[in-house]
Design an enzyme around this catalytic site. Sequence first.
Site, PDB file in Angstrom:
ATOM      1  NE  ARG A 176      -1.103   0.446   4.944  1.00  0.00           N
ATOM      2  CZ  ARG A 176      -1.052   0.139   5.590  1.00  0.00           C
ATOM      3  NH1 ARG A 176      -0.667  -1.614   6.211  1.00  0.00           N
ATOM      4  NH2 ARG A 176      -0.215   0.376   7.704  1.00  0.00           N
ATOM      5  CD1 TRP A 189      10.070  -1.293   2.112  1.00  0.00           C
ATOM      6  CD2 TRP A 189      10.005  -1.047   0.739  1.00  0.00           C
ATOM      7  NE1 TRP A 189      10.635  -0.262   1.775  1.00  0.00           N
ATOM      8  CE2 TRP A 189      10.457  -0.073   0.485  1.00  0.00           C
ATOM      9  CE3 TRP A 189      10.152  -1.101  -0.871  1.00  0.00           C
ATOM     10  CZ2 TRP A 189      11.717   0.449  -0.578  1.00  0.00           C
ATOM     11  CZ3 TRP A 189      10.610  -0.523  -2.207  1.00  0.00           C
ATOM     12  CH2 TRP A 189      11.396   0.381  -1.626  1.00  0.00           C
ATOM     13  N   GLY A 194       9.709  -8.333  -0.401  1.00  0.00           N
ATOM     14  CA  GLY A 194      11.718  -8.437  -0.896  1.00  0.00           C
ATOM     15  C   GLY A 194      11.537  -6.545  -1.464  1.00  0.00           C
ATOM     16  CG  ASP A 285      -3.445  -4.080   6.851  1.00  0.00           C
ATOM     17  OD1 ASP A 285      -3.207  -4.947   6.157  1.00  0.00           O
ATOM     18  OD2 ASP A 285      -2.434  -2.650   6.853  1.00  0.00           O
TER      19      ASP A 285
END
Length: 487
Positions: A176, A189, A194, A285
């Site tokens: 997001r 992240w 990653g 969320d």
Amino acid sequence: MAYQDLREFIARLDAEGELIRVRAPVDPELEITEITDRISKRPAERNKALLFENVRGSDIPVLINMFGSRRRMALALGVDDLDDLGQRLASLLDLGMPKTWGEKLGKLGQLLDVARIGPRTVRRAPCQEVVETQNPSLAGLPILKCWPLDAGHYITLPCVISRDPRSGRRNVGMYRLQVFNERTLGMHWQLHKGGAEHERVAQEVQAARIPVAVALGGDPATIWSGSAPLPPDIDEFLLAGWLRGRPVDLVPCVSQPLEVPADAEIIIEGYVDPREHRLEGPFGDHTGYYSLPDHYPVMHITAITRRQRPIYPTTIVGRPPMEDYWMGKATERLFLPLIRLFLPEIVDINMPAEGVFHNLVIVSIRKRYPGHARKVMYGLWGLGLMMLAKAIIVVDADVNVHNLSEVAWRVTNNIDAGRDCIIVEGPVDALDHAAPRPNYGAKIGIDATRKGPLDGFQREWPPDIVMSPEIKALVDQRWNEYGIGEA
């Protein structure tokens, strides 16, 4: 079926009766969320994708809930049913030596098909019909504010593209992005993803910037691939190409040294400074709770490119079931054969909506020896992002892991809490608000298999109550005689 772009998929949804076009004016702040939340929780036959064609503050239509059912998720990935994904991958992973020339040719054909579907670069692309490099602005995009306590408007269905500053390997993630202002975004992240690894490497090699591109739209397999928990060395666009049966076309960015899906709707280019963080959140969320504010990197926008008349794809997350559950279910069915490579005793697996995907994993196994259920628990916790599984329940091979009523019956009947429950500590999801400290906490494993002498169980284990086949057949045959309606 491979779709060229998002428009082809919308046309397919329309033809299949899976799309509702909303022409009434709607507000991107909260109103679209409330409409979509109600639609996504309807029974399957009334749960549809939504195309909002008149969004206040923007002339760009909004597509949402396109992956929001088992059928639409299967349509998106070109299969009749999501279980077909695992069967396709299992066939490819069959490592047994072919016995006949026909089998050898078939295996060779499969390998050649994989070799042909790697991403390819093109010079011109629909996603660059309009290019903004002078004062690029997010202002015209219909970015949603989803829930009342959200810190702002959020991009929620992106493919975030970056490269490892040391190795150059590409990563595509779905993170997001909070809109801070017209030129900056919060890059959420998480620690285990990653993109965050690229940030750590950038700090190690003292890179001043991490080039980043955010792709919105494209063909549905490419969009979904950003959410797939792949090993670091496997390119998400390669997976998308395998699912589509043809390569993903990529085009060089106009302001960053990256390539993006040529058939996307909108591309946001920019960079992250690994030394710069800002408070991001809260955000409603997928756990059904607000994730709390925390410091995350800032993305600075250097260009925005788009189609002449783009469509803005998005999603909302919240208390399940919602669209993200079906995206996760596709992951579950596709990756089951990969899990079986390491744990071949596994029969099936279910990560139900009630467990918000990573909080509950139910797995059935062919039990062979003492401690077998625990071996499977530890094995799963050692597989990539399965390390975040908060609760793992192991049942016998004949239990339907997708029948939560049956699973609950087996668990409550088959466990002795002192013997069959284990508590371990380790990494937990960054969104786990119950953990005593961020990213680390306790997890539970429950062995709900039948017990016997191999388990050190000295009592007799009772058989299930099941009617004899002869009586069942007799009642089937005579049912209409009883005069009590349909069976």
